[in-house]
Design an enzyme around this catalytic site. Structure first.
Site, mmCIF file in Angstrom:
data_model
loop_
_atom_site.group_PDB
_atom_site.id
_atom_site.type_symbol
_atom_site.label_atom_id
_atom_site.label_comp_id
_atom_site.label_asym_id
_atom_site.label_seq_id
_atom_site.Cartn_x
_atom_site.Cartn_y
_atom_site.Cartn_z
ATOM 1 C CB SER A 134 -54.355 61.000 12.917
ATOM 2 O OG SER A 134 -53.387 61.822 12.294
ATOM 3 N N GLY A 135 -52.798 61.249 16.167
ATOM 4 C CA GLY A 135 -51.907 60.882 17.058
ATOM 5 C C GLY A 135 -52.522 59.765 17.816
ATOM 6 C CB ALA A 144 -55.058 61.604 22.067
ATOM 7 C CB THR A 146 -48.218 59.712 18.056
ATOM 8 O OG1 THR A 146 -49.143 60.357 19.154
ATOM 9 C CG2 THR A 146 -47.911 58.331 18.575
ATOM 10 C CD GLN A 178 -35.803 60.734 19.774
ATOM 11 O OE1 GLN A 178 -35.280 61.021 20.833
ATOM 12 N NE2 GLN A 178 -35.265 61.311 18.561
ATOM 13 N N GLY A 179 -38.433 58.442 23.410
ATOM 14 C CA GLY A 179 -38.401 57.621 24.629
ATOM 15 C C GLY A 179 -39.314 56.475 25.059
ATOM 16 C CD GLU A 221 -37.882 58.756 28.860
ATOM 17 O OE1 GLU A 221 -38.634 59.671 29.110
ATOM 18 O OE2 GLU A 221 -37.738 58.056 27.943
ATOM 19 C CG ASP A 233 -54.137 74.071 13.693
ATOM 20 O OD1 ASP A 233 -53.554 74.906 13.598
ATOM 21 O OD2 ASP A 233 -53.785 73.017 13.196
ATOM 22 C CG HIS A 290 -36.475 67.339 25.387
ATOM 23 N ND1 HIS A 290 -35.153 67.092 25.537
ATOM 24 C CD2 HIS A 290 -37.288 66.323 25.571
ATOM 25 C CE1 HIS A 290 -34.976 65.756 25.821
ATOM 26 N NE2 HIS A 290 -36.294 65.238 25.657
ATOM 27 N NE ARG A 312 -38.756 65.365 29.330
ATOM 28 C CZ ARG A 312 -39.517 64.801 28.410
ATOM 29 N NH1 ARG A 312 -40.424 65.465 27.893
ATOM 30 N NH2 ARG A 312 -39.210 63.514 27.915
ATOM 31 C CG HIS A 319 -40.288 68.185 23.950
ATOM 32 N ND1 HIS A 319 -40.085 67.691 22.967
ATOM 33 C CD2 HIS A 319 -40.851 67.387 25.153
ATOM 34 C CE1 HIS A 319 -40.302 66.399 23.172
ATOM 35 N NE2 HIS A 319 -40.799 66.013 24.401
ATOM 36 N NE ARG A 357 -44.597 65.933 28.122
ATOM 37 C CZ ARG A 357 -43.854 64.931 27.745
ATOM 38 N NH1 ARG A 357 -43.666 63.653 27.904
ATOM 39 N NH2 ARG A 357 -42.769 65.357 26.887
#
Length: 545
Positions: A23-24, A26, A53, A57-58, A124, A223, A244, A293, A354, A389
């Site tokens: 339930s984020g 996506a 989700t 923050q960013g 960023e 999972d 991160h 990163r 992260h 990423r």
């Protein structure tokens, strides 16, 4: 080879057209899009808003500014991915991304606005433009989650089950036909049950809890990847776990979810310094603190080695109290809760696990190697992220490819086959105490710094832990088993890739080696364990790296 957890026979059965797990961003977007093609059952492990989700923050990256372009976003993403991005997948992301964000706004998401009424954009690491849309200063994920959950309440044809852990994939005639899951006493059904469905969408999030210290919530136990592996699906790029660079240091031995200090703080002008006040990222990369990163994480680790200090410092004192309070209220409150006031003192930071750039391998519409099984969000490997990423591409990836799954479901045939004749191998559950042991092994031997010796020791220790079984089919045992499955696969991939690239840093192979390793490690469970195959791909060579 197909395996199943020793969970016992399902005590109840539900039927739907599409079952979405997670339930984020996506999962919520995929569920709402799937209602166009029938009934949807949305299953989530805890509460609807408890996934990763809401912790973001960013912000969300997209070429929304007039001076920006999808081509520039493409170039920055390919550069961060260190040669391993699938260029077509990235092109899909950056070209469809801006309109997807606009649809998110139309759905009710309120992003911060500039004085002229346009969406306020920040910058960023790895981005050469200001293209990060944010909400509530530093509460972007929470606002996106709020807006999507409000829209979900208005959607017709979606049933929700909370507090449910997905166990295994059901198959018929070689394609996905549903899942088994365990509802933990507070959902609409109790105990182990089966959900029969034409299509299954995995949106289960990440695997950060494989490590002792992570920015991920407690539910991020891999999972979805574990389920896909047991079902025989193909995974890819598991060695690329992003650490991160700026996670608040809480002292030696701190474990569990750690407070994240968003990259946007550096994007707004904060500096990384050592105890003497030296900005050590200057000269290490043209973008200094705003390098990708992996570069910043390695820079911090190297400086810690050089100085013997247990952490580095993020200095944003020059930003001023008013700026901290308006732009980063969540981070400011978190820092003060832990006894640090970034307005008047630097914040101690270290890298922590992260984001998983790899996962269940998919095509451009979320299809996995098993017909009827889809994946999107962090659990998936679309090829967008490559070896590392780019900041704030994760929310965008979940949004864009969840929408694409909604399109693909229209052509997904209804399963008409009969149950497979081959019986799955039953996998014993591991004792819950294995969880902490797996985390210690992974942080000690498969973290930011890796070597052949350390990875071999990790492989040996994980094999020993695989014999520590239990007879109680409880949530903790299932999670421990999933963590062990995923950790074993991550170590195998990290051990196989003999180079340093992106977020995979081998001390014994310190250089990037395009001659031998410009390609992807694909893996799946087979007789005798996890098996890997290296595939050099033409699309990986069309990069700006």
């Amino acid at each position: 080879m197909i395996e199943e957890l020793a969970a016992g026979a399902p005590g109840w059965t539900a039927r739907t057209d599409t079952v979405v797990i997670g339930s984020g961003i996506a999962g919520l977007v995929a569920a709402m899009r799937a209602t166009r093609h029938g009934r949807v059952l949305l299953v989530t492990k805890a509460l609807l808003d408890a996934g990763s989700t809401r912790w973001a923050q960013g912000g969300i990256a997209a070429a929304l500014a007039p001076e920006d372009s999808p081509e520039e976003h493409l170039a920055d993403t390919l550069t961060a991915g260190a040669g391993l991005c699938d260029a077509e997948a990235v092109r899909t992301l950056v070209t469809e991304g801006p309109d997807a964000v606009r649809r998110l706004i139309a759905l009710g998401a309120h992003f911060d606005l500039a004085a002229d009424g346009t969406v306020s954009l920040t910058r960023e690491g790895g981005h050469h433009r200001r293209r990060i849309a944010h909400a509530g200063g530093d509460a972007t994920g929470a606002e996106i989650s709020r807006a999507l959950l409000a829209a979900l309440k208005q959607a017709e044809g979606v049933e929700v089950i909370e507090h449910a852990l997905v166990l295994d994939l059901l198959t018929e005639g070689g394609r996905a036909a549903g899942v088994t899951l365990h509802v933990m006493g507070e959902g609409s059904r109790d105990g182990v049950g089966a959900v029969r469905a034409h299509s299954v969408v995995l949106a289960t999030g990440g695997l950060g809890q494989v490590f002792s210290a992570t920015t991920n919530p407690a539910v991020s136990t891999g999972d979805g990847v574990a389920l896909a592996l047991r079902a025989g699906a193909e995974v890819a790029d598991l060695e690329f776990v992003q650490f991160h660079p700026t996670v608040m240091w809480l002292g030696e031995g701190a474990t569990g979810q750690q407070p994240l200090i968003s990259e946007a703080v550096r994007g707004e002008g904060a500096h990384l310094v050592d105890a003497s006040g030296t900005r050590f990222m200057l000269g290490r990369h043209e973008l200094a603190e705003l390098a990708p990163r992996d570069v910043v994480a390695k820079g911090i680790m190297n400086r810690m080695r050089e100085t013997g200090e247990p952490h580095m410092l993020l200095d944003g004192r020059h930003l001023g109290a008013r700026f901290w309070e308006s732009r980063f209220p969540t981070i400011l409150a978190s820092c003060r809760e832990h006894g640090i006031d970034p307005v008047v003192q630097p914040v101690p930071v270290v890298p922590a696990a992260h984001y998983a750039s790899g996962g269940v391998r998919t095509d451009g519409y979320g299809r996995t190697s098993i017909p009827g099984l889809y994946a999107c969000g962090e659990v998936a490997c679309t090829g967008v992220h490559g070896a590392n990423r780019l900041a704030s591409n994760s929310l965008l990836e979940g949004l864009v490819f969840a929408e694409r799954i909604g399109e693909a479901l229209a052509g997904d045939p209804v399963a008409t086959g009969t149950p497979a004749t081959a019986r799955p191998r039953r996998r014993g559950l591991l004792d819950p105490s294995v969880r902490g042991e797996v985390q210690r092994v992974m942080s000690g031997h498969c973290g930011v710094l890796r070597s052949a010796e350390g990875l071999a020791e990790a492989r040996r220790l994980l094999a020993e832990l695989g014999g520590r079984t239990c007879d109680d089919p409880c949530l903790e045992a299932w999670e421990a088993t999933n963590l062990h499955t995923v950790a074993t696969a991550v170590v195998a991939a990290a051990e196989r890739r003999g180079e340093t690239r992106g977020s995979h840093w081998r001390e014994d192979f310190p250089d990037r080696d395009d001659a031998r390793w410009l390609g992807r490690l694909n893996g799946r469970l087979a007789e005798g364990g996890f098996r890997l195959e290296f595939t050099p791909e033409r699309s990986h060579r069309t990069t700006a790296a």
